[in-house]
Structure formats: C-alpha cells, structure tokens
Design a protein around this motif. Structure first.
Motif, PDB file in Angstrom:
ATOM      1  N   THR A 266       6.549  -6.492   8.539  1.00 58.73           N
ATOM      2  CA  THR A 266       6.073  -5.537   7.529  1.00 58.73           C
ATOM      3  C   THR A 266       7.380  -4.495   7.278  1.00 58.73           C
ATOM      4  OG1 THR A 266       3.956  -4.993   8.191  1.00 58.73           O
ATOM      5  CG2 THR A 266       4.960  -3.170   7.064  1.00 58.73           C
ATOM      6  N   VAL A 267       7.549  -4.208   5.982  1.00 58.43           N
ATOM      7  CA  VAL A 267       8.624  -3.421   5.486  1.00 58.43           C
ATOM      8  C   VAL A 267       7.988  -2.107   5.010  1.00 58.43           C
ATOM      9  CG1 VAL A 267       8.696  -4.339   3.261  1.00 58.43           C
ATOM     10  CG2 VAL A 267      10.700  -3.357   4.092  1.00 58.43           C
ATOM     11  N   TYR A 268       8.788  -1.003   5.189  1.00 59.19           N
ATOM     12  CA  TYR A 268       8.332   0.440   4.885  1.00 59.19           C
ATOM     13  C   TYR A 268       9.464   0.902   3.883  1.00 59.19           C
ATOM     14  CZ  TYR A 268       5.765  -0.222   8.752  1.00 59.19           C
ATOM     15  OH  TYR A 268       4.738  -0.742   9.825  1.00 59.19           O
ATOM     16  N   LEU A 269       9.073   1.832   2.940  1.00 58.31           N
ATOM     17  CA  LEU A 269      10.076   2.616   2.061  1.00 58.31           C
ATOM     18  C   LEU A 269       9.598   4.149   2.096  1.00 58.31           C
ATOM     19  CD1 LEU A 269      12.482   2.504   0.044  1.00 58.31           C
ATOM     20  CD2 LEU A 269      10.839   2.238  -1.748  1.00 58.31           C
ATOM     21  N   GLN A 270      10.173   4.802   2.807  1.00 56.27           N
ATOM     22  CA  GLN A 270      10.052   6.173   2.954  1.00 56.27           C
ATOM     23  C   GLN A 270      10.732   6.885   1.600  1.00 56.27           C
ATOM     24  OE1 GLN A 270       8.105   8.252   5.008  1.00 56.27           O
ATOM     25  NE2 GLN A 270       8.433   9.565   3.527  1.00 56.27           N
ATOM     26  N   MET A 271       9.952   7.528   0.965  1.00 56.81           N
ATOM     27  CA  MET A 271      10.499   8.079  -0.484  1.00 56.81           C
ATOM     28  C   MET A 271      10.445   9.724  -0.212  1.00 56.81           C
ATOM     29  SD  MET A 271       9.311   5.516  -3.193  1.00 56.81           S
ATOM     30  CE  MET A 271       7.348   5.907  -3.028  1.00 56.81           C
ATOM     31  N   SER A 272      11.737  10.285  -0.409  1.00 53.15           N
ATOM     32  CA  SER A 272      11.456  11.764  -0.594  1.00 53.15           C
ATOM     33  C   SER A 272      12.196  12.285  -1.494  1.00 53.15           C
ATOM     34  CB  SER A 272      12.202  12.198   0.904  1.00 53.15           C
ATOM     35  OG  SER A 272      11.643  11.646   2.095  1.00 53.15           O
TER      36      SER A 272
ATOM     37  N   VAL B 250      18.797   6.119  -5.417  1.00 52.55           N
ATOM     38  CA  VAL B 250      17.739   6.694  -4.328  1.00 52.55           C
ATOM     39  C   VAL B 250      18.538   6.727  -3.076  1.00 52.55           C
ATOM     40  CG1 VAL B 250      16.165   5.199  -5.472  1.00 52.55           C
ATOM     41  CG2 VAL B 250      17.358   4.209  -3.397  1.00 52.55           C
ATOM     42  N   LYS B 251      19.901   6.737  -3.132  1.00 41.31           N
ATOM     43  CA  LYS B 251      20.725   6.893  -1.763  1.00 41.31           C
ATOM     44  C   LYS B 251      20.549   8.281  -1.341  1.00 41.31           C
ATOM     45  CE  LYS B 251      24.108   3.138  -2.229  1.00 41.31           C
ATOM     46  NZ  LYS B 251      25.660   2.973  -2.648  1.00 41.31           N
ATOM     47  N   GLY B 252      20.300   8.547  -0.148  1.00 43.30           N
ATOM     48  CA  GLY B 252      20.018   9.759   0.505  1.00 43.30           C
ATOM     49  C   GLY B 252      18.698  10.406   0.251  1.00 43.30           C
ATOM     50  N   ARG B 253      17.786   9.732  -0.579  1.00 44.66           N
ATOM     51  CA  ARG B 253      16.304  10.203  -0.619  1.00 44.66           C
ATOM     52  C   ARG B 253      15.392   9.283  -0.090  1.00 44.66           C
ATOM     53  NH1 ARG B 253      14.332  10.680  -5.457  1.00 44.66           N
ATOM     54  NH2 ARG B 253      15.723   8.888  -6.628  1.00 44.66           N
ATOM     55  N   PHE B 254      15.701   7.737   0.053  1.00 45.97           N
ATOM     56  CA  PHE B 254      14.892   6.735   0.267  1.00 45.97           C
ATOM     57  C   PHE B 254      15.344   6.227   1.359  1.00 45.97           C
ATOM     58  CE2 PHE B 254      12.804   5.507  -4.118  1.00 45.97           C
ATOM     59  CZ  PHE B 254      12.822   7.212  -4.347  1.00 45.97           C
ATOM     60  N   THR B 255      14.540   5.696   2.300  1.00 45.69           N
ATOM     61  CA  THR B 255      14.904   4.817   3.730  1.00 45.69           C
ATOM     62  C   THR B 255      13.964   3.726   3.746  1.00 45.69           C
ATOM     63  OG1 THR B 255      15.563   7.072   4.813  1.00 45.69           O
ATOM     64  CG2 THR B 255      15.116   5.331   6.218  1.00 45.69           C
ATOM     65  N   ILE B 256      14.721   2.651   3.655  1.00 43.17           N
ATOM     66  CA  ILE B 256      14.032   1.358   3.984  1.00 43.17           C
ATOM     67  C   ILE B 256      14.146   1.202   5.568  1.00 43.17           C
ATOM     68  CG2 ILE B 256      16.080  -0.121   3.649  1.00 43.17           C
ATOM     69  CD1 ILE B 256      13.864  -2.277   2.520  1.00 43.17           C
ATOM     70  N   SER B 257      12.714   0.441   6.135  1.00 40.15           N
ATOM     71  CA  SER B 257      12.654   0.167   7.465  1.00 40.15           C
ATOM     72  C   SER B 257      11.887  -1.197   7.625  1.00 40.15           C
ATOM     73  CB  SER B 257      12.215   1.271   8.280  1.00 40.15           C
ATOM     74  OG  SER B 257      11.003   1.758   8.030  1.00 40.15           O
ATOM     75  N   ARG B 258      12.058  -1.790   8.555  1.00 40.46           N
ATOM     76  CA  ARG B 258      11.265  -3.073   8.994  1.00 40.46           C
ATOM     77  C   ARG B 258      10.662  -3.080  10.420  1.00 40.46           C
ATOM     78  NH1 ARG B 258      14.411  -8.442   6.749  1.00 40.46           N
ATOM     79  NH2 ARG B 258      12.634  -9.412   8.097  1.00 40.46           N
TER      80      ARG B 258
ATOM     81  N   SER C  33       0.902  -1.323   0.050  1.00 38.63           N
ATOM     82  CA  SER C  33      -0.024  -0.029  -0.073  1.00 38.63           C
ATOM     83  C   SER C  33       1.019   1.266   0.035  1.00 38.63           C
ATOM     84  CB  SER C  33      -0.819  -0.144   1.302  1.00 38.63           C
ATOM     85  OG  SER C  33      -0.049   0.206   2.266  1.00 38.63           O
ATOM     86  N   GLY C  34       0.260   2.346  -0.407  1.00 41.42           N
ATOM     87  CA  GLY C  34       0.880   3.656  -0.295  1.00 41.42           C
ATOM     88  C   GLY C  34       1.236   4.334  -1.464  1.00 41.42           C
ATOM     89  N   GLY C  35       1.124   3.699  -2.708  1.00 43.39           N
ATOM     90  CA  GLY C  35       1.428   4.253  -3.940  1.00 43.39           C
ATOM     91  C   GLY C  35       0.617   5.699  -4.137  1.00 43.39           C
ATOM     92  N   GLY C  36       1.071   6.236  -5.379  1.00 44.52           N
ATOM     93  CA  GLY C  36      -0.025   7.198  -5.801  1.00 44.52           C
ATOM     94  C   GLY C  36       0.818   8.173  -6.768  1.00 44.52           C
ATOM     95  N   LEU C  37       0.089   9.351  -6.906  1.00 44.04           N
ATOM     96  CA  LEU C  37       0.683  10.372  -7.844  1.00 44.04           C
ATOM     97  C   LEU C  37       1.154  11.573  -6.813  1.00 44.04           C
ATOM     98  CD1 LEU C  37      -0.830  11.719 -11.090  1.00 44.04           C
ATOM     99  CD2 LEU C  37       0.074  13.380  -9.227  1.00 44.04           C
ATOM    100  N   VAL C  38       2.304  12.071  -6.875  1.00 46.40           N
ATOM    101  CA  VAL C  38       3.047  12.989  -6.293  1.00 46.40           C
ATOM    102  C   VAL C  38       3.817  14.029  -7.006  1.00 46.40           C
ATOM    103  CG1 VAL C  38       4.963  11.682  -5.575  1.00 46.40           C
ATOM    104  CG2 VAL C  38       4.287  13.306  -3.998  1.00 46.40           C
TER     105      VAL C  38
ATOM    106  N   SER D 236       4.426   0.820   2.067  1.00 45.87           N
ATOM    107  CA  SER D 236       4.141  -0.456   3.020  1.00 45.87           C
ATOM    108  C   SER D 236       4.020  -1.615   2.618  1.00 45.87           C
ATOM    109  CB  SER D 236       3.137  -0.012   4.227  1.00 45.87           C
ATOM    110  OG  SER D 236       3.298   1.276   4.764  1.00 45.87           O
ATOM    111  N   CYS D 237       4.451  -2.715   3.147  1.00 42.15           N
ATOM    112  CA  CYS D 237       4.241  -4.015   2.586  1.00 42.15           C
ATOM    113  C   CYS D 237       4.231  -4.982   3.797  1.00 42.15           C
ATOM    114  CB  CYS D 237       5.491  -4.506   1.576  1.00 42.15           C
ATOM    115  SG  CYS D 237       5.361  -6.252   1.135  1.00 42.15           S
ATOM    116  N   GLU D 238       2.945  -5.817   4.007  1.00 46.78           N
ATOM    117  CA  GLU D 238       3.068  -6.550   5.139  1.00 46.78           C
ATOM    118  C   GLU D 238       2.910  -8.142   4.596  1.00 46.78           C
ATOM    119  OE1 GLU D 238      -0.606  -6.353   7.174  1.00 46.78           O
ATOM    120  OE2 GLU D 238      -0.043  -7.675   8.720  1.00 46.78           O
ATOM    121  N   ALA D 239       3.760  -8.924   5.192  1.00 45.59           N
ATOM    122  CA  ALA D 239       3.689 -10.222   4.798  1.00 45.59           C
ATOM    123  C   ALA D 239       2.754 -10.996   5.785  1.00 45.59           C
ATOM    124  CB  ALA D 239       4.984 -11.092   4.804  1.00 45.59           C
TER     125      ALA D 239
END
Length: 124
Positions: A77-83, A63-71, A7-12, A21-24
C-alpha cells in the motif's frame, strides 16, 4: 494480474487535508516503485510523488512541503498525505505501481499498473 484499489479522495476546502490510499492486490512478488500522478481537465497526467522500494522519494515542485508519500510494503500500500490544499490541486489522482510478478517455473515479469483514479476537488 494486479489491481490497484484507491481510496480517500473527496471535496475539501482550500487549506484542508486529505489522505489517499492505494493497495495493490493480485499476483505480486515484489513492487519496485509506487506513486501518484494527477490529471486535471484538459491537461496531461503528471507525477505528484513517487517512492522506491528502498524509500527514495520524488515530488513535483508544486507539492513539495505540502504532500508526503509513504509506503507500507507489508500491505503493498502507498499513501499520499496532502495538506494545505489549493484549488490548483484539483484533479483525478491515479495510483501507479511497477510490479514484479512471479509465475510457475520461476518466470518473472515486471509490469506497470494504474488505478482507476480518485477525484480530489478543492473549490476556489
């Protein structure tokens, strides 16, 4: 069997942020690595970011410096924060997980699972 629910995609707008977000869900004993790949139209699917169960991370140079992955291992669940999103980040983002499944009789298997994908669009 395991499902990956994204979940979490879209137009920006360019320069904006999104969080994926991704839940197994399913027969999960443990999860080794979890991560995100992306595929733009006419291109191959490439690694964006990956995190091991122990917290080691790997990022694509773009994507280094712009995206952050966390779990959150308690939630599988894994997350991807994209800036600072750019038009070239436009793609379908797929979650990936390397899952250890346990069956009766202490039988274990490790399988690789993919999510259906979530679209991220950054207009130019």
């Amino acid at each position: 069997q395991v499902l990956l629910m994204e979940s979490g995609g879209g137009l920006v707008e360019a320069g904006g942020s999104l969080r994926l977000s991704c839940e197994a869900i399913g027969n999960i004993f443990s999860i080794n690595s979890m991560g995100w790949y992306r595929q733009a139209p006419g291109k191959q699917r490439d690694l964006v970011a990956n995190m091991t169960a122990g917290g080691l991370t790997q990022y694509a140079d773009s994507v280094k410096g712009r995206f952050t992955i966390s779990r959150d291992n308690t939630k599988n669940t894994v997350y991807l924060q994209m800036s600072s999103l750019k038009p070239e980040d436009t793609a379908v983002y797929h979650c990936n997980a390397d899952v250890v499944e346990r069956y009766a009789g202490d039988y274990y298997t490790t399988n690789d699972y993919w999510g259906q994908g979530t679209q991220v669009t950054v207009p130019s």
